[in-house]
Design a protein around this motif. Structure first.
Motif, PDB file in Angstrom:
ATOM      1  N   ALA A   8       0.826  -1.211   0.000  1.00 18.56           N
ATOM      2  CA  ALA A   8       0.000   0.000   0.000  1.00 18.56           C
ATOM      3  C   ALA A   8       0.861   1.262   0.000  1.00 18.56           C
ATOM      4  O   ALA A   8       0.438   2.301  -0.489  1.00 18.56           O
ATOM      5  N   PHE A   9       2.077   1.155   0.554  1.00 17.19           N
ATOM      6  CA  PHE A   9       3.030   2.264   0.538  1.00 17.19           C
ATOM      7  C   PHE A   9       4.432   1.679   0.612  1.00 17.19           C
ATOM      8  O   PHE A   9       4.623   0.497   0.892  1.00 17.19           O
ATOM      9  N   GLY A  10       5.421   2.505   0.332  1.00 17.05           N
ATOM     10  CA  GLY A  10       6.806   2.060   0.330  1.00 17.05           C
ATOM     11  C   GLY A  10       7.334   1.770   1.729  1.00 17.05           C
ATOM     12  O   GLY A  10       6.878   2.362   2.711  1.00 17.05           O
ATOM     13  N   PHE A  11       8.306   0.895   1.794  1.00 18.47           N
ATOM     14  CA  PHE A  11       8.862   0.514   3.091  1.00 18.47           C
ATOM     15  C   PHE A  11       9.553   1.674   3.797  1.00 18.47           C
ATOM     16  O   PHE A  11       9.637   1.700   5.013  1.00 18.47           O
ATOM     17  N   HIS A  12      10.063   2.642   3.068  1.00 15.90           N
ATOM     18  CA  HIS A  12      10.726   3.788   3.701  1.00 15.90           C
ATOM     19  C   HIS A  12       9.729   4.857   4.133  1.00 15.90           C
ATOM     20  O   HIS A  12      10.125   5.847   4.745  1.00 15.90           O
ATOM     21  N   ASP A  13       8.448   4.656   3.829  1.00 10.01           N
ATOM     22  CA  ASP A  13       7.421   5.611   4.257  1.00 10.01           C
ATOM     23  C   ASP A  13       7.065   5.449   5.735  1.00 10.01           C
ATOM     24  O   ASP A  13       6.456   6.351   6.326  1.00 10.01           O
ATOM     25  N   VAL A  14       7.401   4.321   6.300  1.00  9.21           N
ATOM     26  CA  VAL A  14       7.166   4.062   7.726  1.00  9.21           C
ATOM     27  C   VAL A  14       8.459   3.507   8.294  1.00  9.21           C
ATOM     28  O   VAL A  14       9.029   2.567   7.747  1.00  9.21           O
ATOM     29  N   TRP A  15       8.926   4.109   9.367  1.00 10.57           N
ATOM     30  CA  TRP A  15      10.153   3.615   9.994  1.00 10.57           C
ATOM     31  C   TRP A  15      10.130   3.900  11.489  1.00 10.57           C
ATOM     32  O   TRP A  15       9.234   4.583  11.979  1.00 10.57           O
ATOM     33  N   VAL A  16      11.100   3.327  12.169  1.00  9.02           N
ATOM     34  CA  VAL A  16      11.131   3.401  13.638  1.00  9.02           C
ATOM     35  C   VAL A  16      12.382   4.139  14.086  1.00  9.02           C
ATOM     36  O   VAL A  16      13.480   3.851  13.619  1.00  9.02           O
ATOM     37  N   ARG A  17      12.179   5.087  14.981  1.00  7.11           N
ATOM     38  CA  ARG A  17      13.320   5.729  15.625  1.00  7.11           C
ATOM     39  C   ARG A  17      13.141   5.579  17.132  1.00  7.11           C
ATOM     40  O   ARG A  17      12.038   5.374  17.620  1.00  7.11           O
ATOM     41  N   ARG A  18      14.243   5.693  17.829  1.00  4.96           N
ATOM     42  CA  ARG A  18      14.227   5.598  19.295  1.00  4.96           C
ATOM     43  C   ARG A  18      14.200   6.999  19.892  1.00  4.96           C
ATOM     44  O   ARG A  18      14.966   7.866  19.491  1.00  4.96           O
TER      45      ARG A  18
END
Length: 121
Positions: free
Chosen positions: A67-77
């Motif tokens: 549905a969207f690109g993998f780099h459109d959602v990411w995790v930061r601490r």
């Protein structure tokens, strides 16, 4: 609440996929995510949890893979160590259209599996 999503990734299966396709790391993860896990003895469980976060985000929006690109959602601490979901690009457009204004993320892993739980609010 708009939706919830949960995803579980088998760590050893994910490890084999990364070994089989070396370019997969860059396709799935941002440089920030890769750098954040680079000092770990074994970054694969953390990567598997972050992959699960992407899938759980799609599920929380009622969407499927792609549905969207993998780099459109990411995790930061965050400074205290808690994970934070970052939503950008097409994923942000879809979330905004669905009325999402806030995200909640929980990540965990044990020897065999990594899990992510996402709440879209």
């Amino acid at each position: 609440m708009i939706g919830i999503g949960v995803d579980v990734v088998e760590i050893e299966r994910f490890r084999r996929s990364l070994e089989r396709t070396p370019t997969m790391r860059e396709r799935l993860f941002t440089s920030g995510e890769l750098e954040a896990l680079a000092d770990r003895v074994d970054p694969v469980p953390g990567l598997a949890a972050r992959f699960a976060a992407r899938e759980a985000t799609m599920k929380s929006l009622g969407l499927g893979l792609g549905a969207f690109g993998f780099h459109d959602v990411w995790v930061r601490r965050l400074e205290g160590g808690a994970p934070e979901l970052v939503v950008e690009g097409r994923a942000l457009e879809l979330a905004t259209a669905a009325g999402v204004g806030r995200w909640h993320l929980s990540l965990s892993h044990v020897d065999s599996v990594a899990v992510a739980y996402v709440v879209a609010e």
